[in-house]
Design a protein around this motif. Structure first.
Motif, PDB file in Angstrom:
ATOM      1  N   PHE A 138      22.126  38.411  28.030  1.00 29.60           N
ATOM      2  CA  PHE A 138      23.045  38.785  27.029  1.00 29.60           C
ATOM      3  C   PHE A 138      24.199  39.494  27.676  1.00 29.60           C
ATOM      4  N   VAL A 139      24.253  40.261  28.654  1.00 33.91           N
ATOM      5  CA  VAL A 139      25.059  41.054  29.427  1.00 33.91           C
ATOM      6  C   VAL A 139      26.065  39.885  30.183  1.00 33.91           C
ATOM      7  N   GLN A 140      25.314  38.856  30.692  1.00 31.32           N
ATOM      8  CA  GLN A 140      25.925  37.968  31.243  1.00 31.32           C
ATOM      9  C   GLN A 140      26.854  36.926  30.636  1.00 31.32           C
ATOM     10  N   LEU A 141      26.401  36.746  29.093  1.00 31.70           N
ATOM     11  CA  LEU A 141      26.940  35.962  28.190  1.00 31.70           C
ATOM     12  C   LEU A 141      28.370  36.761  27.858  1.00 31.70           C
ATOM     13  N   ILE A 142      28.293  38.134  27.892  1.00 31.02           N
ATOM     14  CA  ILE A 142      29.465  38.781  27.338  1.00 31.02           C
ATOM     15  C   ILE A 142      30.421  38.905  28.607  1.00 31.02           C
ATOM     16  N   THR A 143      30.210  38.784  29.792  1.00 33.35           N
ATOM     17  CA  THR A 143      30.747  39.100  30.771  1.00 33.35           C
ATOM     18  C   THR A 143      31.601  37.700  31.244  1.00 33.35           C
ATOM     19  N   ASN A 144      30.749  36.556  31.064  1.00 33.84           N
ATOM     20  CA  ASN A 144      31.166  35.205  31.576  1.00 33.84           C
ATOM     21  C   ASN A 144      32.795  34.893  30.980  1.00 33.84           C
ATOM     22  N   PRO A 145      32.981  35.196  29.891  1.00 33.28           N
ATOM     23  CA  PRO A 145      34.519  34.776  29.423  1.00 33.28           C
ATOM     24  C   PRO A 145      35.400  35.352  30.146  1.00 33.28           C
ATOM     25  N   PHE A 146      35.288  36.511  30.591  1.00 32.06           N
ATOM     26  CA  PHE A 146      36.243  37.262  31.335  1.00 32.06           C
ATOM     27  C   PHE A 146      36.317  36.972  32.712  1.00 32.06           C
ATOM     28  N   ILE A 147      35.137  36.449  33.359  1.00 30.29           N
ATOM     29  CA  ILE A 147      35.163  36.143  34.661  1.00 30.29           C
ATOM     30  C   ILE A 147      35.953  34.692  35.080  1.00 30.29           C
ATOM     31  N   GLY A 148      35.834  33.763  34.021  1.00 31.47           N
ATOM     32  CA  GLY A 148      36.274  32.580  34.165  1.00 31.47           C
ATOM     33  C   GLY A 148      37.819  32.717  34.338  1.00 31.47           C
ATOM     34  N   PRO A 149      38.533  33.260  33.476  1.00 31.22           N
ATOM     35  CA  PRO A 149      40.080  33.407  33.628  1.00 31.22           C
ATOM     36  C   PRO A 149      40.338  34.140  34.775  1.00 31.22           C
ATOM     37  N   LEU A 150      39.638  35.132  35.076  1.00 33.01           N
ATOM     38  CA  LEU A 150      39.977  35.989  36.328  1.00 33.01           C
ATOM     39  C   LEU A 150      40.111  35.406  37.405  1.00 33.01           C
ATOM     40  N   THR A 151      39.041  34.216  37.675  1.00 29.05           N
ATOM     41  CA  THR A 151      39.225  33.660  38.902  1.00 29.05           C
ATOM     42  C   THR A 151      40.476  32.906  38.961  1.00 29.05           C
ATOM     43  N   HIS A 152      40.994  32.552  37.870  1.00 26.03           N
ATOM     44  CA  HIS A 152      42.309  31.832  37.881  1.00 26.03           C
ATOM     45  C   HIS A 152      43.539  32.613  38.556  1.00 26.03           C
ATOM     46  N   ARG A 153      43.443  33.863  38.230  1.00 28.85           N
ATOM     47  CA  ARG A 153      44.461  34.782  38.582  1.00 28.85           C
ATOM     48  C   ARG A 153      44.352  35.514  40.215  1.00 28.85           C
ATOM     49  N   ILE A 154      42.946  35.577  40.463  1.00 34.85           N
ATOM     50  CA  ILE A 154      42.739  36.224  41.919  1.00 34.85           C
ATOM     51  C   ILE A 154      41.966  35.377  42.918  1.00 34.85           C
ATOM     52  N   GLY A 155      41.517  34.204  42.323  1.00 32.21           N
ATOM     53  CA  GLY A 155      40.759  33.458  43.221  1.00 32.21           C
ATOM     54  C   GLY A 155      39.231  33.457  43.045  1.00 32.21           C
ATOM     55  N   TYR A 156      38.350  33.136  43.820  1.00 38.18           N
ATOM     56  CA  TYR A 156      36.912  33.091  43.915  1.00 38.18           C
ATOM     57  C   TYR A 156      36.361  34.363  44.598  1.00 38.18           C
ATOM     58  N   SER A 157      36.774  34.558  45.768  1.00 35.95           N
ATOM     59  CA  SER A 157      36.040  35.227  46.777  1.00 35.95           C
ATOM     60  C   SER A 157      35.907  36.721  46.408  1.00 35.95           C
ATOM     61  N   ILE A 158      36.861  37.153  45.658  1.00 37.29           N
ATOM     62  CA  ILE A 158      36.612  38.814  45.029  1.00 37.29           C
ATOM     63  C   ILE A 158      35.761  38.726  44.209  1.00 37.29           C
ATOM     64  N   PRO A 159      35.480  38.237  42.982  1.00 42.53           N
ATOM     65  CA  PRO A 159      34.386  38.088  42.301  1.00 42.53           C
ATOM     66  C   PRO A 159      33.203  37.756  42.721  1.00 42.53           C
ATOM     67  N   MET A 160      33.037  36.966  43.855  1.00 46.44           N
ATOM     68  CA  MET A 160      31.933  36.635  44.431  1.00 46.44           C
ATOM     69  C   MET A 160      31.461  37.736  45.217  1.00 46.44           C
ATOM     70  N   PHE A 161      32.217  38.453  45.975  1.00 42.30           N
ATOM     71  CA  PHE A 161      31.891  39.947  46.692  1.00 42.30           C
ATOM     72  C   PHE A 161      31.274  41.016  45.579  1.00 42.30           C
ATOM     73  N   ALA A 162      32.117  40.855  44.591  1.00 46.73           N
ATOM     74  CA  ALA A 162      31.650  42.097  43.458  1.00 46.73           C
ATOM     75  C   ALA A 162      30.227  41.584  42.942  1.00 46.73           C
ATOM     76  N   GLY A 163      30.055  40.498  42.843  1.00 46.54           N
ATOM     77  CA  GLY A 163      28.633  40.038  42.364  1.00 46.54           C
ATOM     78  C   GLY A 163      27.524  40.505  43.582  1.00 46.54           C
ATOM     79  N   PHE A 164      27.854  40.387  44.659  1.00 42.58           N
ATOM     80  CA  PHE A 164      26.831  40.953  45.685  1.00 42.58           C
ATOM     81  C   PHE A 164      26.773  42.585  45.297  1.00 42.58           C
ATOM     82  N   VAL A 165      28.030  43.169  45.307  1.00 42.96           N
ATOM     83  CA  VAL A 165      27.578  44.654  45.239  1.00 42.96           C
ATOM     84  C   VAL A 165      26.939  45.276  44.034  1.00 42.96           C
TER      85      VAL A 165
END
Length: 509
Positions: free
Chosen positions: A145-172
């Motif tokens: 459920f938390v992942q469902l709420i977060t996904n709509p924000f992560i998708g557009p965010l990758t358009h603005r800042i790329g894929y590498s920062i969200p990927m590393f944030a996922g590890f942290v």
């Protein structure tokens, strides 16, 4: 230093190394996802029903009374070879260990032994186990459920800042969640750990799949790459339950999570070395999340992912409790029961990455949904863990057929009908995946209480049967508002980008 720098530059430009990083991230995320499956139900029961303490030692006065009390009375039964004139066979005598026999009581046949249920064998209460389905289901689905709420924000965010920062944030975030699991000792803390993991999973899944879709623009190669990445996911699902069950039974609750935390640190260092997280803006205009959600073909593909995974989502919290209740299964079996599904999912994703492209991804998904339905019908028929092997193996293989076909299909649909920017479409794909693992566990506890374990699985089997024919709509989806010239432009972009990455791979070799 120059040679080392050149080697690092080659590594950072390698598509294959990017694929390895994404596969490892999915592996560790799903190891954490499934390691808790055999641990949480038993651990919650233990903290709420602590073992009763041994009776206190008698006082000196009580000990002296016990010493002077008469010897215990025992019973004996006359055998068939008793002398004539004595009591008939089967007569029960009362005697103490030192005195003569007392007068016989009336003969009474002994009651036949009663078959113990699995919960009685484990010394657990059947009603408590049934009621625990609800809380375990809510804890398991909190991540989705938390992942469902977060996904709509992560998708557009990758358009603005790329894929590498969200990927590393996922590890942290995953690392933090793992430590909370290791040291949490209450339902509330474990619930928070599971929910926090959902944020990290959203970052890793959306960024990882989008990165692969961008680096592998050729449809056939993209299918192969995503099949390998989903193989990492499958390996995590495979290792997690038996790893968690064995470690919990023989070492303790914290041990498996501490090991996962160490592995996650290694993955984080690899991401820092290769990805070098930084802001990378995409120049191409991206389709909005609303536009993609209104596309019926994308919704049909996403729906297949949801219903394919809903069955296993229902089984995660309910199957261990059902096995404890009906089979008296120990901890290691609660995790081992999922091994056939995990092994076959690993085979299915790697097999149908390329095979789905050849036979038609719509057809692979159609067969996959129907096989899932058949396997769900057979699972409640099991009376031992051996009977679960075949239906669980078929279930995992069929889910692999659907996932490895529909994930690259989403990238193909966004190329065909929108523009080649993948963050939002894979946030939809991840939402679809999470819906299965959110609705399934959330409903499983209530459905087990009201309908029973058997009819719960029959219901989701019927849904999969009915949804299967919709896959025919994906046989030849039309391009949306794109003329021949626009399609040619997209084709030229894909081919140019493909040649660029191919040349980089050739330089590596």
């Amino acid at each position: 230093m120059g040679a080392v720098g050149e080697w690092l530059d080659n590594c950072r430009g390698s598509r294959k190394l990017i694929l390895v990083i994404v596969a490892i991230a999915l592996l560790l995320d799903n190891m954490l996802l499934t390691t808790v499956v055999p641990i949480i139900p038993k651990y919650l029961y233990q903290i709420r029903h602590p073992p009763t303490s041994s009776p206190p030692s008698p006082s000196p006065e009580e000990a002296s009374l016990l010493a002077t009390s008469p010897p215990p009375i025992t019973t004996s039964v006359a055998h068939s070879n008793a002398d004539p004139g004595k009591s008939p066979p089967g007569t029960i005598f009362l005697r103490n260990s030192t005195g003569p026999e007392y007068p016989p009581l009336a003969s009474s046949p002994s009651a036949p032994p009663r078959h113990l249920t699995g919960s009685e064998v484990l010394g657990m209460n059947h009603e408590d186990l049934v009621n625990e389905n609800v809380e375990v289901g809510l804890l398991f689905c909190s991540k989705a459920f938390v992942q469902l709420i977060t996904n709509p924000f992560i998708g557009p965010l990758t358009h603005r800042i790329g894929y590498s920062i969200p990927m590393f944030a996922g590890f942290v975030i995953m690392f933090i969640s793992t430590l909370i699991f290791a040291f949490g000792t209450s339902y509330r803390v474990l619930f928070i750990a599971r929910a926090v993991q959902g944020i990290g999973s959203s970052c890793s899944s959306v960024s990882g799949m989008g990165m692969l879709a961008e680096r592998y623009p050729d449809d056939k190669e993209r299918g192969n790459a995503m099949g390998i990445a989903l193989g990492g996911l499958a390996l995590g699902v495979l290792i997690g339950p038996p790893f968690g069950g064995v470690m919990f039974q023989f070492v303790g609750k914290s041990a498996p999570f501490l090991i996962l935390a160490v592995l996650a640190l290694g993955d984080g260092l690899l991401q820092l070395l290769v990805l070098q997280p930084a802001v990378v803006r995409q120049e191409e205009v991206a389709p909005t999340l609303g536009e993609l959600c209104m596309d019926p073909y994308i919704i049909i593909a996403a729906g297949a992912i949801t219903f394919a995974n809903m069955g296993i989502g229902m089984l995660e919290p309910s199957l261990p409790l059902w096995m404890m209740d009906t089979m008296g299964a120990p901890e290691w079996q609660l995790g081992a029961a999922f091994i056939p599904a995990s092994v076959s999912y690993l085979i299915g994703t790697n097999l149908f990455g390329p095979l789905g492209h050849l036979m038609g991804r719509w057809l692979a998904s159609l067969f996959g949904l129907w096989i899932i339905a058949i396997c769900l019908i057979f699972i409640p028929k099991a009376t031992s863990i051996n009977h679960l092997i075949a239906p669980n193996a078929g279930l995992g293989f069929a889910i692999g057929m659907v996932d490895s076909s529909m994930m690259p299909e989403l990238g193909y649909l966004v190329d065909l009908r929108h523009s080649a920017v993948y963050g939002s479409v894979y946030s939809i794909g991840d939402v679809a995946f999470c819906l299965g693992f959110a609705i399934g566990p959330a409903l499983s506890g209530t459905l087990v209480q009201t309908l029973g374990f058997e009819w719960m699985l029959y219901g989701i089997a019927i849904i999969n049967f009915l949804y299967g024919p919709l896959m025919y709509c994906l046989k030849s989806p039309p391009a949306k508002n794109h003329g021949e010239r626009q399609g040619l432009i997209y084709g030229e972009k894909s081919s140019v980008r493909y040649v660029t990455y191919k040349n980089e791979d050739e330089e590596e070799n």
